[in-house]
Scaffold this motif. Structure first.
Motif, mmCIF file in Angstrom:
data_model
loop_
_atom_site.group_PDB
_atom_site.id
_atom_site.type_symbol
_atom_site.label_atom_id
_atom_site.label_comp_id
_atom_site.label_asym_id
_atom_site.label_seq_id
_atom_site.Cartn_x
_atom_site.Cartn_y
_atom_site.Cartn_z
ATOM 1 N N TYR A 70 -1.404 3.140 0.567
ATOM 2 C CA TYR A 70 0.554 2.393 0.386
ATOM 3 C C TYR A 70 1.043 1.497 -0.261
ATOM 4 O O TYR A 70 -0.392 0.596 -0.979
ATOM 5 N N ARG A 121 6.562 -1.994 -2.481
ATOM 6 C CA ARG A 121 8.204 -1.650 -3.064
ATOM 7 C C ARG A 121 9.383 -3.015 -2.589
ATOM 8 O O ARG A 121 9.683 -2.609 -3.482
ATOM 9 N N GLY A 143 13.668 2.801 3.478
ATOM 10 C CA GLY A 143 12.945 3.461 3.602
ATOM 11 C C GLY A 143 12.962 4.800 3.579
ATOM 12 O O GLY A 143 12.778 5.488 2.983
ATOM 13 N N ALA A 162 12.597 8.131 0.788
ATOM 14 C CA ALA A 162 12.144 9.410 1.950
ATOM 15 C C ALA A 162 12.885 10.519 1.160
ATOM 16 O O ALA A 162 12.709 11.939 0.986
ATOM 17 N N TRP A 194 8.912 9.318 -2.068
ATOM 18 C CA TRP A 194 7.976 8.664 -1.386
ATOM 19 C C TRP A 194 7.517 9.622 -0.823
ATOM 20 O O TRP A 194 8.891 10.364 -0.557
ATOM 21 N N TYR A 205 6.447 5.904 5.374
ATOM 22 C CA TYR A 205 6.235 4.762 4.858
ATOM 23 C C TYR A 205 6.364 3.004 5.826
ATOM 24 O O TYR A 205 6.579 3.696 7.296
ATOM 25 N N CYS A 262 7.401 -0.794 7.443
ATOM 26 C CA CYS A 262 7.849 -2.167 7.093
ATOM 27 C C CYS A 262 7.348 -3.040 8.286
ATOM 28 O O CYS A 262 7.176 -3.090 9.589
ATOM 29 N N LEU A 267 8.211 -3.358 2.906
ATOM 30 C CA LEU A 267 8.781 -2.330 2.371
ATOM 31 C C LEU A 267 6.882 -1.592 2.054
ATOM 32 O O LEU A 267 7.201 -1.283 0.271
ATOM 33 N N TRP A 268 6.309 -1.082 2.665
ATOM 34 C CA TRP A 268 4.883 0.329 2.161
ATOM 35 C C TRP A 268 5.016 1.339 2.244
ATOM 36 O O TRP A 268 5.630 2.018 3.079
ATOM 37 N N VAL A 269 4.642 2.207 0.890
ATOM 38 C CA VAL A 269 5.144 3.556 1.006
ATOM 39 C C VAL A 269 4.301 4.337 0.121
ATOM 40 O O VAL A 269 2.948 3.491 -0.254
ATOM 41 N N ARG A 270 3.648 5.796 0.945
ATOM 42 C CA ARG A 270 3.103 6.891 -0.122
ATOM 43 C C ARG A 270 3.476 7.271 -0.660
ATOM 44 O O ARG A 270 4.707 7.760 -0.514
ATOM 45 N N TYR A 271 2.966 7.451 -1.662
ATOM 46 C CA TYR A 271 3.890 8.780 -2.600
ATOM 47 C C TYR A 271 2.846 10.099 -2.762
ATOM 48 O O TYR A 271 1.669 10.480 -1.800
#
Length: 80
Positions: free
Chosen positions: A33, A36, A49, A53, A58, A62, A64, A76-80
């Motif tokens: 993660y 962002r 988020g 998406a 991403w 995601y 929060c 906010l943490w996201v995955r690509y």
């Protein structure tokens, strides 16, 4: 000389606190993660988020999380 020692000690303590703070936040989210942004509410974070998406910026994965260092702020943490 005393001022230099005090300055070094304060710098070392501040650096250690920053490393520990960053480590605790990153480990709570997990690997893969990326941070962002910071938002004023859980709803704002969720909206950002979902928008990222939906725009395929991403993946739909995601998170929060409350920001430990500042109550009332969400990361906010996201995955690509």
């Amino acid at each position: 000389m005393r001022t230099r020692i005090t300055t070094l000690a304060v710098t070392a303590v501040a650096a250690a606190a920053m490393v520990l703070g960053a480590t605790s936040t990153a480990s709570a989210v997990g690997s893969g993660y990326t941070l962002r942004g910071h938002y004023a509410s859980q709803a704002d974070c969720q909206t950002a988020g979902a928008a990222g998406a939906a725009a395929h910026i991403w993946s739909p994965l995601y998170i929060c999380n409350p920001y430990a260092a500042k109550p009332g702020v969400y990361e906010l943490w996201v995955r690509y």
